[in-house]
Design a protein around this motif. Sequence first.
Motif, short mmCIF file in Angstrom:
data_model
loop_
_atom_site.label_atom_id
_atom_site.label_comp_id
_atom_site.label_asym_id
_atom_site.label_seq_id
_atom_site.Cartn_x
_atom_site.Cartn_y
_atom_site.Cartn_z
N UNK A 236 27.52 25.91 -58.92
CA UNK A 236 28.31 24.39 -59.02
C UNK A 236 29.13 24.85 -57.68
N UNK A 237 29.42 25.15 -56.84
CA UNK A 237 30.43 25.64 -55.47
C UNK A 237 31.04 24.24 -55.47
N UNK A 238 32.53 25.03 -55.00
CA UNK A 238 33.01 23.71 -53.95
C UNK A 238 32.11 23.33 -52.53
N UNK A 239 32.18 22.06 -52.88
CA UNK A 239 31.15 20.91 -51.97
C UNK A 239 32.29 19.79 -50.94
N UNK A 240 33.22 19.30 -51.34
CA UNK A 240 33.79 18.01 -51.25
C UNK A 240 34.37 18.28 -49.28
N UNK A 241 33.74 18.04 -48.32
CA UNK A 241 33.98 18.43 -46.81
C UNK A 241 36.06 17.63 -47.45
N UNK A 242 36.93 18.75 -46.37
CA UNK A 242 38.02 18.25 -46.96
C UNK A 242 38.68 18.61 -45.83
N UNK B 49 32.07 27.95 -48.31
CA UNK B 49 32.18 28.17 -50.12
C UNK B 49 29.43 27.96 -49.97
N UNK B 50 29.69 27.02 -49.67
CA UNK B 50 27.87 27.12 -49.97
C UNK B 50 27.30 27.54 -49.36
N UNK B 51 27.79 27.82 -48.11
CA UNK B 51 26.91 28.79 -47.05
C UNK B 51 26.79 30.47 -47.49
N UNK B 52 27.94 30.44 -48.44
CA UNK B 52 28.28 31.85 -48.42
C UNK B 52 27.72 32.11 -50.37
N UNK B 53 27.02 31.30 -51.03
CA UNK B 53 26.08 31.56 -51.55
C UNK B 53 25.19 31.53 -51.33
N UNK B 54 24.56 30.81 -50.57
CA UNK B 54 23.02 31.23 -49.68
C UNK B 54 22.94 31.97 -49.35
N UNK B 55 23.49 32.87 -48.42
CA UNK B 55 23.65 33.75 -47.90
C UNK B 55 22.93 35.12 -48.65
N UNK B 56 23.61 35.30 -50.34
CA UNK B 56 24.15 36.58 -50.97
C UNK B 56 23.21 35.53 -51.87
N UNK B 57 22.35 34.77 -52.48
CA UNK B 57 20.96 34.96 -53.15
C UNK B 57 20.17 35.76 -53.45
N UNK B 58 19.09 36.26 -51.22
CA UNK B 58 18.05 37.07 -51.23
C UNK B 58 18.88 37.99 -52.75
N UNK B 59 19.77 38.94 -52.35
CA UNK B 59 20.11 39.97 -53.01
C UNK B 59 20.96 39.83 -54.59
#
Length: 228
Positions: free
Chosen positions: A113-119, A142-152
């Motif tokens: 549940x990462x930070x996701x509010x546009x600022x 942060x969302x994109x970084x979590x997505x990129x890390x997921x496969x590994x």
Amino acid sequence: MATAAAAPAHDVGRVVTLPGVYAPQHDTHLLAGALRRESVGAGTDLLDICTGSGALALYAARLGANVTAVDITRRAVLTARLNALLAKQRLTVRRGDLTGPVRGRSYDVVISNPPYVPAPLPHLPSRGAARAWDAGPDGRAVLDRVCDAAPGLLREAGVMLMVHSGLCGAERTLERLTAAGLRAGIADRAHVPFGPVLRSRLTWLRSRGLLPEDQEQEELVVIRAERP
């Protein structure tokens, strides 16, 4: 002063939240409901990224999982450890930036549940409560970084569950995860009242085209991604 929070749906249990630590809200309980449907039990190795109060990590531990929880803030780490002690549950809680503390490890289930509010500010806050929700102009820092890390992070047939606002673009998340080789889809949706942070930014969000003028509630989505 610490506060206590609880929720009626998919009850994650009561937790203490120290000042500046994200308290369980609609997104927490929506993600808990999605997690409940997964085959989580004894022997499941689970990683909770951006654990905050540790509410979801403790929920997973009560299902029987071996849980590692990570957060970047000292107060969140302290809060999660305190809540584990109070709940008499075993958690491994580590401080660090997303997956840094667990580099080289893989898991059966990853939740976030990462930070996701546009600022309005282009950079992420380095201190204060806003670290729990501010995520750059499009909400995806942060969302994109979590997505990129997921496969590994995922073992074969491993699953990631991540919750975020529809303001960030659920299709963008699905496209990014699919491009990374995962099977991705939307597991859950919910519409909830705007919280205080979004209410304070309605004019800015609408001026940016991130929120239609007639939209009066926030959409939350739980993204499910599986490694083949």
